[in-house]
Design a protein around this motif. Structure first.
Motif, PDB file in Angstrom:
ATOM      1  N   ILE A  47      -5.344  -5.047   5.299  1.00 29.24           N
ATOM      2  CA  ILE A  47      -5.387  -3.586   5.329  1.00 29.24           C
ATOM      3  C   ILE A  47      -6.816  -3.078   5.506  1.00 29.24           C
ATOM      4  O   ILE A  47      -7.782  -3.813   5.302  1.00 29.24           O
ATOM      5  CB  ILE A  47      -4.764  -2.978   4.058  1.00 29.24           C
TER       6      ILE A  47
ATOM      7  N   PHE B 285      -9.871  -6.281   3.216  1.00 25.10           N
ATOM      8  CA  PHE B 285      -9.024  -6.101   2.048  1.00 25.10           C
ATOM      9  C   PHE B 285      -7.643  -6.664   2.346  1.00 25.10           C
ATOM     10  O   PHE B 285      -7.134  -6.540   3.450  1.00 25.10           O
ATOM     11  CB  PHE B 285      -8.934  -4.627   1.649  1.00 25.10           C
TER      12      PHE B 285
ATOM     13  N   LYS C 242       1.953  -8.012  -2.114  1.00 22.90           N
ATOM     14  CA  LYS C 242       3.189  -7.385  -2.580  1.00 22.90           C
ATOM     15  C   LYS C 242       4.182  -8.464  -2.981  1.00 22.90           C
ATOM     16  O   LYS C 242       4.052  -9.616  -2.560  1.00 22.90           O
ATOM     17  CB  LYS C 242       3.818  -6.543  -1.465  1.00 22.90           C
TER      18      LYS C 242
ATOM     19  N   ASP D 297       0.535   1.508  -7.633  1.00 23.96           N
ATOM     20  CA  ASP D 297       1.880   1.215  -7.111  1.00 23.96           C
ATOM     21  C   ASP D 297       2.366  -0.202  -7.452  1.00 23.96           C
ATOM     22  O   ASP D 297       3.426  -0.636  -7.022  1.00 23.96           O
ATOM     23  CB  ASP D 297       1.951   1.458  -5.606  1.00 23.96           C
TER      24      ASP D 297
ATOM     25  N   SER E 251     -10.879   0.995   1.846  1.00 20.69           N
ATOM     26  CA  SER E 251     -10.704   2.291   1.215  1.00 20.69           C
ATOM     27  C   SER E 251     -11.721   2.436   0.088  1.00 20.69           C
ATOM     28  O   SER E 251     -11.970   1.474  -0.647  1.00 20.69           O
ATOM     29  CB  SER E 251      -9.285   2.405   0.650  1.00 20.69           C
TER      30      SER E 251
ATOM     31  N   GLN F  46      -3.751  -6.779   0.776  1.00 22.20           N
ATOM     32  CA  GLN F  46      -2.796  -6.244  -0.187  1.00 22.20           C
ATOM     33  C   GLN F  46      -1.718  -7.290  -0.422  1.00 22.20           C
ATOM     34  O   GLN F  46      -1.201  -7.874   0.516  1.00 22.20           O
ATOM     35  CB  GLN F  46      -2.183  -4.954   0.358  1.00 22.20           C
TER      36      GLN F  46
ATOM     37  N   GLN G 271      -3.325  -1.912  -8.137  1.00 20.11           N
ATOM     38  CA  GLN G 271      -3.180  -0.504  -7.759  1.00 20.11           C
ATOM     39  C   GLN G 271      -2.076   0.148  -8.595  1.00 20.11           C
ATOM     40  O   GLN G 271      -1.228  -0.535  -9.167  1.00 20.11           O
ATOM     41  CB  GLN G 271      -2.802  -0.384  -6.279  1.00 20.11           C
TER      42      GLN G 271
ATOM     43  N   PHE H 198     -10.304   1.446  -3.256  1.00 19.87           N
ATOM     44  CA  PHE H 198     -10.311   0.022  -3.599  1.00 19.87           C
ATOM     45  C   PHE H 198     -11.659  -0.353  -4.213  1.00 19.87           C
ATOM     46  O   PHE H 198     -11.725  -1.058  -5.212  1.00 19.87           O
ATOM     47  CB  PHE H 198     -10.064  -0.866  -2.383  1.00 19.87           C
TER      48      PHE H 198
ATOM     49  N   THR I  42       0.873  -3.067  -6.595  1.00 22.96           N
ATOM     50  CA  THR I  42       0.411  -4.095  -5.662  1.00 22.96           C
ATOM     51  C   THR I  42      -1.026  -4.472  -6.006  1.00 22.96           C
ATOM     52  O   THR I  42      -1.736  -3.725  -6.669  1.00 22.96           O
ATOM     53  CB  THR I  42       0.478  -3.622  -4.192  1.00 22.96           C
ATOM     54  N   TYR I  43      -1.417  -5.646  -5.550  1.00 28.34           N
ATOM     55  CA  TYR I  43      -2.771  -6.128  -5.797  1.00 28.34           C
ATOM     56  C   TYR I  43      -3.604  -6.026  -4.537  1.00 28.34           C
ATOM     57  O   TYR I  43      -3.085  -6.151  -3.429  1.00 28.34           O
ATOM     58  CB  TYR I  43      -2.734  -7.590  -6.253  1.00 28.34           C
ATOM     59  N   ILE I  44      -4.914  -5.839  -4.738  1.00 28.99           N
ATOM     60  CA  ILE I  44      -5.869  -5.832  -3.633  1.00 28.99           C
ATOM     61  C   ILE I  44      -6.881  -6.937  -3.896  1.00 28.99           C
ATOM     62  O   ILE I  44      -7.421  -7.061  -4.996  1.00 28.99           O
ATOM     63  CB  ILE I  44      -6.604  -4.472  -3.521  1.00 28.99           C
TER      64      ILE I  44
END
Length: 132
Positions: free
Chosen positions: A89, A125, A129, A43, A92, A127, A41, A95, A45-47
């Protein structure tokens, strides 16, 4: 000049790779490695996409501390392990767009097969961090 931490290095090296191996912890402390698809993403972070009933999702509910390393599609690791925190999470559309963009036809076939098999609504999903 800012010194790069392990998460900065993994962000740069992982972003274009197709798979990484995600290690999750069982109740007995044993680590379970699983090769997974992932997207980065904006930001940093990985999804990761998983089935809501999968072992890795169940393990993350109990122990959000995970590790990831670059790997091939069979799970053979070829990069250093990095400590991460996993958070379950909500889905979305953003994603899904990222996964479709990164994996192309392969992901479209995966989505089609999950619709046919009835697993489409069982997506979870995750996330990832930097571990704090």
């Amino acid at each position: 000049r800012k010194r790069l931490g392990p998460f900065d290095l993994i962000s740069r090296s992982f972003s274009n790779e197709p798979y990484f191996n995600l290690k999750t912890k069982k109740r007995d402390g044993q680590q379970v490695p699983t090769p997974v698809w992932f997207v980065l993403q904006s930001d940093g972070t990985y999804i990761v996409l998983a089935n809501i009933n999968s072992g890795k999702v169940k393990r993350i509910r109990n122990f959000p501390e995970t590790q990831a390393a670059l790997c091939n599609w069979r799970g053979a690791v070829y990069g250093p392990w990095v400590a991460l925190t996993a958070i379950l999470i909500e889905q979305s559309d953003d994603f899904l767009k990222l996964f479709r963009s990164k994996y192309g036809l392969q992901f479209h076939i995966f989505e089609w097969a999950s619709r046919i098999s009835g697993k489409y609504k069982e997506r979870q999903f995750i996330q990832l961090k930097e571990y704090l």
